[in-house]
Design an enzyme around this catalytic site. Structure first.
Site, short mmCIF file in Angstrom:
data_model
loop_
_atom_site.label_atom_id
_atom_site.label_comp_id
_atom_site.label_asym_id
_atom_site.label_seq_id
_atom_site.Cartn_x
_atom_site.Cartn_y
_atom_site.Cartn_z
CG HIS A 128 -2.15 -0.95 0.95
ND1 HIS A 128 -3.42 -0.54 0.66
CD2 HIS A 128 -2.18 -2.30 0.94
CE1 HIS A 128 -4.20 -1.60 0.51
NE2 HIS A 128 -3.46 -2.69 0.67
CB THR A 129 4.46 1.86 -0.10
OG1 THR A 129 4.74 0.62 -0.76
CG2 THR A 129 4.66 1.67 1.39
CG ASP A 130 1.05 0.85 -5.23
OD1 ASP A 130 0.27 1.11 -4.30
OD2 ASP A 130 0.77 0.04 -6.16
CB SER B 45 -10.83 -16.02 -22.25
OG SER B 45 -11.98 -16.43 -21.57
N GLY C 124 -8.02 -14.12 -8.39
CA GLY C 124 -8.55 -13.83 -7.05
C GLY C 124 -7.62 -14.24 -5.93
CB ALA C 125 -4.62 -16.25 -5.73
N GLY C 126 -4.68 -12.75 -5.32
CA GLY C 126 -3.79 -11.64 -4.96
C GLY C 126 -2.44 -11.73 -5.64
CG ASP D 218 -0.48 -5.24 -8.64
OD1 ASP D 218 0.34 -5.23 -7.70
OD2 ASP D 218 -1.71 -5.21 -8.48
CE1 TYR E 230 -4.89 -1.59 -3.01
CE2 TYR E 230 -6.07 0.30 -3.93
CZ TYR E 230 -4.91 -0.45 -3.80
OH TYR E 230 -3.76 -0.06 -4.46
C1 GLA Z 1 -2.88 -4.25 -5.04
C2 GLA Z 1 -2.79 -3.05 -5.95
C3 GLA Z 1 -1.38 -2.46 -5.91
C4 GLA Z 1 -0.92 -2.21 -4.50
C5 GLA Z 1 -1.17 -3.44 -3.62
C6 GLA Z 1 -0.88 -3.18 -2.18
O1 GLA Z 1 -2.10 -5.30 -5.52
O2 GLA Z 1 -3.10 -3.40 -7.28
O3 GLA Z 1 -1.34 -1.27 -6.67
O4 GLA Z 1 -1.51 -1.07 -3.96
O5 GLA Z 1 -2.50 -3.90 -3.72
O6 GLA Z 1 0.47 -2.98 -1.98
#
Ligand code: GLA
Length: 390
Positions: A42-44, A75, A130-132, A180, A232
């Protein structure tokens, strides 16, 4: 525990699928990886620092340009019929589902001045959704690079990352930052990508896990997270408000020296949000330094500290992520933390290769004992970023 990707995207199979769907072969295939974030969460969007790496799971697109302004999207996981629209009448507010990502990239490329004649696209992926692990960014980046190459747009990888982020913010509607897409575009084998999200500068930091005898396990809790959801966005809004209250452009502008003033000025919750961002930026710098000077064995405690900060100060963890992290550590992980946006998704654990099976098994057992859904545990390797596959 699975040690490698369950489905490798074969170029031959993808070319055949494209041909079956559109009756003709593609002009080429492009792939872009998912990512894990080593540290810097969450620094971006606070114009801060991040240290993600691209993983050995990717999204691959087969694309063929057309000349009639039509776009057709199909797809391996979508509905039977392709989504079809006209470039000139496309309404970015109406895009929904997975097709909003490629449609959004096409829209944002046009906003950036790229002349698109129309295209057919078929997508396949082994990045779990959906897994982050940034399946969204992988799709955006594969499409952006394919269309840029085919149209001769000559955009740099960092510019294409921006196109992907704008597609996600403006067309998909998720208020995410740039991390990302940078990881997916700029990743390199055996390296993490250090990004200064204020000026967009980046450099590779060595992360040769094989050589060090380490494994990075991903523990996908299967707890769904969605960035378009409130958590978020509410964290992002808190950060913007706190920066304004403290008279700085972004929380990036604060250091630990400013924390006593922040504590006097802000309410208790806002202060904890700020403390996470300030200390997390510091941890990113320290992690990069340690990787260079001592190697990956040295970063375990910092990964743990980052998780605690996210759990207690930023409050973006959940019971399943906390259990994953605790069980991994109790069974031999050097360090473990949730990765990505939070509220579900995955944790990572750095584990000596000899203990990887045991850690995976112990995490699964701990989840079963609590009655949680069985997590998916697998190893990932720092890998190359987006490129043309054939
Ligand atoms: C998600 C967002 C990123 C970033 C992260 C937390 O992946 O897409 O931009 O903010 O959360 O670091």
């Amino acid at each position: 525990m699975t040690s490698e990707s369950t489905e490798t995207v074969s170029g031959v199979a993808l070319t055949r699928a494209f041909h079956d769907r559109f009756g003709v072969g593609p002009d080429g295939l492009w792939r872009a990886p998912g990512r894990v974030n080593l540290i810097g969460e969450h620094t971006d969007y606070n114009e801060g620092l991040v240290l993600p790496f691209a993983i050995d799971r990717a999204t691959t697109v087969a694309v063929r340009l057309r000349t009639d302004r039509t776009v057709r999207l199909a797809s391996a996981f979508g509905a039977a019929d392709p989504v079809e629209f006209d470039l000139d009448t496309f309404n970015p507010d109406s895009a929904t589902g997975w097709s909003a990502y490629p449609a959004g990239v096409a829209w944002e490329l046009r906003q950036a001045g790229v002349s698109l004649p129309g295209f057919d696209l078929y997508v396949s992926s082994d990045v779990p959704v959906g897994a982050g692990l940034s399946s969204s960014a992988a799709l955006e980046c594969a499409v952006a690079l394919a269309l840029s190459d085919l149209c001769g747009a000559g955009l740099a990888h960092a510019q294409l990352a921006e196109v992907g982020r704008r597609a996600e913010n403006n067309v998909v509607g998720a208020p995410t930052g740039i991390m990302d897409q940078y990881a997916s575009m700029l990743g390199a084998a055996d390296s993490a990508v250090f990004v200064d999200c204020r000026d967009g500068s980046s450099r590779h930091i060595p992360l040769d896990l094989n050589n060090a005898g380490l494994v990075c396990l991903v523990i996908d809790t299967k707890v769904s997270h969605a960035h378009a959801d409130g958590g978020y966005a509410s964290r992002r809004n808190s950060c913007v408000r706190a920066a304004a209250n403290l008279g700085v452009k972004a929380l990036r502008d604060l250091t630990v020296i400013d924390l006593p003033r922040a504590e006097r000025t802000l309410d208790e919750e806002a202060f904890r949000r700020v403390r996470h961002i300030v200390t997390e930026n510091q941890r990113v710098v320290r992690t990069a330094e340690l990787l260079v000077s001592e190697g990956p064995y040295a970063i375990g405690e910092i990964l743990n500290a980052s998780h605690h900060s996210m759990r207690d100060d930023f409050e973006i963890s959940c019971p399943e992520l906390d259990l994953a992290v605790e069980a991994a550590r109790a069974n031999g992980a050097l360090g473990s933390r949730m990765t990505g946006g939070g509220f579900g998704g995955s944790a990572i654990a750095f584990v000596p290769a000899t203990d990887a099976e045991k850690v995976g098994y112990s995490v699964e057992t701990a989840f079963a004992a609590r009655g949680y859904q069985r997590p998916d545990v697998f190893a990932v390797l720092p890998s190359d970023g987006a490129k043309q596959q054939s």
